[in-house]
Design a protein around this motif. Sequence first.
Motif, mmCIF file in Angstrom:
data_model
loop_
_atom_site.group_PDB
_atom_site.id
_atom_site.type_symbol
_atom_site.label_atom_id
_atom_site.label_comp_id
_atom_site.label_asym_id
_atom_site.label_seq_id
_atom_site.Cartn_x
_atom_site.Cartn_y
_atom_site.Cartn_z
ATOM 1 N N GLN A 41 -46.441 14.694 54.586
ATOM 2 C CA GLN A 41 -45.750 13.263 54.553
ATOM 3 C C GLN A 41 -45.112 12.983 53.033
ATOM 4 O O GLN A 41 -44.210 12.579 52.963
ATOM 5 C CB GLN A 41 -47.038 12.154 54.682
ATOM 6 N N ARG A 42 -45.818 13.754 52.292
ATOM 7 C CA ARG A 42 -45.454 13.336 50.721
ATOM 8 C C ARG A 42 -44.141 14.685 50.432
ATOM 9 O O ARG A 42 -43.806 14.641 49.333
ATOM 10 C CB ARG A 42 -46.582 13.761 49.762
ATOM 11 N N PRO A 55 -45.825 1.891 61.386
ATOM 12 C CA PRO A 55 -46.186 1.697 60.119
ATOM 13 C C PRO A 55 -47.323 2.463 59.899
ATOM 14 O O PRO A 55 -47.635 2.891 58.478
ATOM 15 C CB PRO A 55 -46.712 -0.118 60.194
ATOM 16 N N SER A 56 -48.197 2.976 60.746
ATOM 17 C CA SER A 56 -49.456 3.774 60.304
ATOM 18 C C SER A 56 -49.666 5.009 61.078
ATOM 19 O O SER A 56 -50.769 5.767 61.001
ATOM 20 C CB SER A 56 -50.625 2.789 60.745
#
Length: 93
Positions: A41-42, A55-56
Amino acid sequence: IRMNTTTSLTSPATVHIKRVPVCVAAALMGKTDQYIRIRMQRGLISIGSAVKISPSRYDYYISPKLFMEYTGATEEAIVREMVAQGKERYLYE
């Protein structure tokens, strides 16, 4: 995937990996599933993509080629771990 009596692939040279599941990547790297997901994700590990679908929620794709380049894992090791974890649906002949 067809297995013979010695629990090895009947034709390992013709088995290919569609994608590497997060749990298989984590097991081969000696990390947790969450470790792999957060770093994807990063953008901290370049083994595939993490796409935000709500969103999640994220969808993850781990490229077999990029994973092997990043970790040094062999295709055979990935296939064996996938079979051990019951993830044969990600393999094709």
